[in-house]
Design a protein around this motif. Structure first.
Motif, PDB file in Angstrom:
ATOM      1  N   ASN A 161       0.759  -1.156  -0.031  1.00  0.00           N
ATOM      2  CA  ASN A 161       0.068  -0.045  -0.185  1.00  0.00           C
ATOM      3  C   ASN A 161       1.121   1.251   0.070  1.00  0.00           C
ATOM      4  O   ASN A 161       1.693   1.484   0.843  1.00  0.00           O
ATOM      5  CB  ASN A 161      -0.836   0.012   1.065  1.00  0.00           C
ATOM      6  N   THR A 204       1.404   5.683  -0.585  1.00  0.00           N
ATOM      7  CA  THR A 204       0.320   6.808  -0.413  1.00  0.00           C
ATOM      8  C   THR A 204       1.096   7.904  -1.267  1.00  0.00           C
ATOM      9  O   THR A 204       2.335   8.256  -1.070  1.00  0.00           O
ATOM     10  CB  THR A 204       0.295   7.197   1.252  1.00  0.00           C
ATOM     11  N   SER A 252      -4.379   6.521  -1.546  1.00  0.00           N
ATOM     12  CA  SER A 252      -3.536   5.299  -1.403  1.00  0.00           C
ATOM     13  C   SER A 252      -3.730   4.694  -2.671  1.00  0.00           C
ATOM     14  O   SER A 252      -4.701   4.592  -3.532  1.00  0.00           O
ATOM     15  CB  SER A 252      -4.321   4.436  -0.441  1.00  0.00           C
ATOM     16  N   ILE A 260      -2.111   0.868  -4.550  1.00  0.00           N
ATOM     17  CA  ILE A 260      -1.556  -0.484  -4.398  1.00  0.00           C
ATOM     18  C   ILE A 260      -0.845  -1.087  -5.481  1.00  0.00           C
ATOM     19  O   ILE A 260      -1.285  -0.893  -6.594  1.00  0.00           O
ATOM     20  CB  ILE A 260      -2.640  -1.473  -4.011  1.00  0.00           C
ATOM     21  N   THR A 312     -13.551   1.647   1.308  1.00  0.00           N
ATOM     22  CA  THR A 312     -11.949   1.483   1.675  1.00  0.00           C
ATOM     23  C   THR A 312     -11.975   0.326   2.729  1.00  0.00           C
ATOM     24  O   THR A 312     -10.765  -0.612   2.381  1.00  0.00           O
ATOM     25  CB  THR A 312     -11.383   2.724   2.260  1.00  0.00           C
ATOM     26  N   SER A 351     -12.086  -2.605   0.787  1.00  0.00           N
ATOM     27  CA  SER A 351     -11.078  -2.931  -0.282  1.00  0.00           C
ATOM     28  C   SER A 351      -9.784  -3.084   0.484  1.00  0.00           C
ATOM     29  O   SER A 351      -8.932  -3.935  -0.005  1.00  0.00           O
ATOM     30  CB  SER A 351     -11.033  -1.461  -1.016  1.00  0.00           C
ATOM     31  N   PHE A 352      -9.907  -2.652   1.772  1.00  0.00           N
ATOM     32  CA  PHE A 352      -8.529  -3.127   2.364  1.00  0.00           C
ATOM     33  C   PHE A 352      -8.182  -4.488   2.922  1.00  0.00           C
ATOM     34  O   PHE A 352      -7.275  -5.149   2.485  1.00  0.00           O
ATOM     35  CB  PHE A 352      -8.703  -2.003   3.688  1.00  0.00           C
ATOM     36  N   THR A 379      -7.750  -6.389  -0.256  1.00  0.00           N
ATOM     37  CA  THR A 379      -6.151  -6.209  -0.571  1.00  0.00           C
ATOM     38  C   THR A 379      -5.257  -7.018   0.235  1.00  0.00           C
ATOM     39  O   THR A 379      -4.397  -7.901  -0.159  1.00  0.00           O
ATOM     40  CB  THR A 379      -5.853  -4.841  -0.623  1.00  0.00           C
TER      41      THR A 379
HETATM   42  C1  LIG Z   1      -3.535   1.985   2.592  1.00  0.00           C
HETATM   43  O1  LIG Z   1      -3.250   2.793   3.797  1.00  0.00           O
HETATM   44  C2  LIG Z   1      -4.148   3.982   4.085  1.00  0.00           C
HETATM   45  C3  LIG Z   1      -3.564   4.618   5.375  1.00  0.00           C
HETATM   46  O2  LIG Z   1      -2.165   4.424   5.115  1.00  0.00           O
HETATM   47  C4  LIG Z   1      -5.407   3.342   4.630  1.00  0.00           C
HETATM   48  O3  LIG Z   1      -5.989   4.255   4.645  1.00  0.00           O
HETATM   49  C5  LIG Z   1      -5.987   2.554   3.440  1.00  0.00           C
HETATM   50  O4  LIG Z   1      -7.082   1.769   3.703  1.00  0.00           O
HETATM   51  C6  LIG Z   1      -4.955   1.551   2.798  1.00  0.00           C
HETATM   52  N1  LIG Z   1      -5.608   0.830   1.510  1.00  0.00           N
HETATM   53  C7  LIG Z   1      -5.628  -0.375   1.444  1.00  0.00           C
HETATM   54  C8  LIG Z   1      -6.457  -0.900   0.151  1.00  0.00           C
HETATM   55  O5  LIG Z   1      -5.359  -1.224   2.309  1.00  0.00           O
END
Ligand SMILES: *[C@@H]1O[C@H](CO)[C@@H](O)[C@H](O)[C@H]1NC(C)=O
Ligand SMILES: *[C@@H]1O[C@H](CO)[C@@H](O)[C@H](O)[C@H]1NC(C)=O
Ligand SMILES: *[C@@H]1O[C@H](CO)[C@@H](O)[C@H](O)[C@H]1NC(C)=O
Ligand SMILES: *[C@@H]1O[C@H](CO)[C@@H](O)[C@H](O)[C@H]1NC(C)=O
Ligand SMILES: *[C@@H]1O[C@H](CO)[C@@H](O)[C@H](O)[C@H]1NC(C)=O
Ligand SMILES: *[C@@H]1O[C@H](CO)[C@@H](O)[C@H](O)[C@H]1NC(C)=O
Ligand SMILES: *[C@@H]1O[C@H](CO)[C@@H](O)[C@H](O)[C@H]1NC(C)=O
Ligand SMILES: *[C@@H]1O[C@H](CO)[C@@H](O)[C@H](O)[C@H]1NC(C)=O
Length: 342
Positions: free
Chosen positions: A290, A292, A305, A307, A326, A329-330, A333
């Motif tokens: 990830n 930024t 962010s 990826i 997010t 999606s986090f 990921t």
């Molecule tokens: C990537 O990192 C940011 C903060 O550093 C976070 O808010 C975001 O959810 C992350 N995105 C993923 C897809 O993990």
């Protein structure tokens, strides 16, 4: 006393003396009390010449031309000191015309051709009207303001008749009429209102006078492009980040909390205008993750962010993940990354 002597006298005195000399009118009565004919007005552009025509008949004994109450000529004798005023070569005895060269605004007004026929005074009056092409004499300088500010623009034009002033706005989306008048007031200006402003002043005497000024509206960065990318190990990888901002944004890249620098850790950072690219010379497993992109200018800071993920099925999953919230999606990921690792 010569002509110069007469001209040195105060004008009121001069006129009285002159009219008495001409025997046109009894003392104390203005010249216009005689029979008078108003000819059509003469309209002439500033800088051009005006011919003031006067027809007399053969019985005329005395003639004179006056500018308001000032004598210009009596017969062929010039009283005016102004070299622009000349008596024309009046070939016909019935003509007594003068010419004013390089006419200016002060020349506007009534001119009188005074005639004495059989001891009876007459006069022909012509009204000289001077036209001046529209011209912009003062316009605001280019302005740079922050979004939300109030902006006043000014464009002062002169001319005769009074010029019409119109403003137009030139921007990426076209050329648009804004308003009429010398002033433009914009409250809480938006970035869409930036661009070139054109002031057009016209009065149909000549081509319009057009001048422009630039309005620059500063606004904080807005990231418009941050696409996650799938790249296999051993290949060149590129992450792209695009931010619109005025002034242009400065970019920084982070992986988690670690700032990335150009030329270190196998990455190159390439900034070009509104775009920044994080380039991996040779993608390795450790590069996945990830990132930024942080965009900054004097008005603000924002981040997005992005990826970098591996190839295969993950590719489609991650891409789908971009359009869902997010947190979700986090998760996706995380799954994608762990799938790739095992
Ligand atoms: C990537 O990192 C940011 C903060 O550093 C976070 O808010 C975001 O959810 C992350 N995105 C993923 C897809 O993990
Ligand atoms: C001539 O000009 C005067 C002053 O501008 C105006 O009042 C008058 O109406 C004009 N006359 C004609 C015939 O145009
Ligand atoms: C009038 O005629 C004279 C002699 O022919 C000439 O010198 C002069 O320039 C003429 N003036 C004008 C105003 O045409
Ligand atoms: C006519 O009179 C005005 C006012 O006195 C003066 O400013 C102007 O120069 C004069 N014009 C001519 C051609 O005499
Ligand atoms: C133009 O207008 C501005 C504001 O009124 C003034 O400060 C400036 O001196 C003017 N410039 C000229 C050339 O007249
Ligand atoms: C801008 O103009 C509006 C309306 O005239 C006013 O209420 C506001 O206070 C002005 N803002 C600034 C920053 O001067
Ligand atoms: C990329 O890195 C791998 C592993 O370190 C190495 O085997 C490969 O030759 C590198 N490829 C390039 C094009 O440098
Ligand atoms: C990105 O923006 C969020 C919210 O504005 C902030 O909490 C976070 O610290 C920022 N991340 C970076 C790396 O600047």
């Amino acid at each position: 006393m010569g002509i110069a002597g007469y001209l040195a006298l105060p004008w009121k005195c001069l006129v009285v003396v002159a009219l008495r000399l001409l025997l046109l009118v009894p003392a104390g009565v203005p010249a216009r009390s005689g029979e008078s004919y108003l000819k059509d007005n003469i309209t002439v552009r500033q800088g051009d010449s005006a011919v003031l025509k006067c027809n007399v008949d053969s019985k005329v004994s005395r003639v004179a031309w006056l500018n308001r109450t000032t004598i210009l000529f009596t017969g062929s004798e010039k009283w005016s000191l102004d070299p622009r005023v000349i008596l024309l070569n009046n070939t016909a005895v019935t003509e007594y015309s003068i010419k004013i060269q390089n006419v200016n605004l002060h020349d506007e007004g009534p001119y009188v051709c005074s005639i004495l026929t059989n001891k009876k005074p007459e006069s022909t009056k012509v009204h000289l009207i001077v036209q001046v092409p529209a011209r912009i004499v003062n316009i605001s300088t280019d302005v740079t303001v922050n979004e939300g500010s109030n902006v006043s623009l000014m464009c002062l034009a002169i001319g005769r008749p009074e010029p019409n002033v119109v403003w137009k706005h030139r921007s990426a989306s076209g050329h648009k009429f804004i308003t009429e008048g010398e002033f433009v007031e914009m409250t809480a200006i938006t970035k869409e209102q930036s661009g070139v402003y054109e002031c057009i002043s016209s009065n149909d005497i000549s081509a319009p006078d057009v001048r422009t000024l630039q309005v620059t509206v500063n606004y904080p960065p807005i990231i418009s492009k941050a696409r996650s990318t799938g790249t296999p190990v051993g290949q060149r990888g590129v992450l792209q980040c695009e931010a619109s901002a005025v002034p242009l944004a400065d970019f920084e890249w982070y992986k988690e909390d670690r700032r990335l620098f150009n030329g270190l850790n196998g990455v190159k950072i390439e900034n070009r205008g509104k775009q920044s690219r994080l380039i991996f010379f040779n993608v390795s497993e450790e590069d996945y993750g990830n990132y930024t992109c942080v965009a900054t200018n004097i008005l603000g800071i924002t981040n997005a962010s992005i990826i970098l993920y591996g190839p295969g099925a993950i590719h489609d999953v991650s891409r789908a993940a971009l359009s869902i919230p997010t947190s979700l999606s986090f998760l996706v990921t995380l799954i994608a990354l762990s799938l790739h690792k095992f």
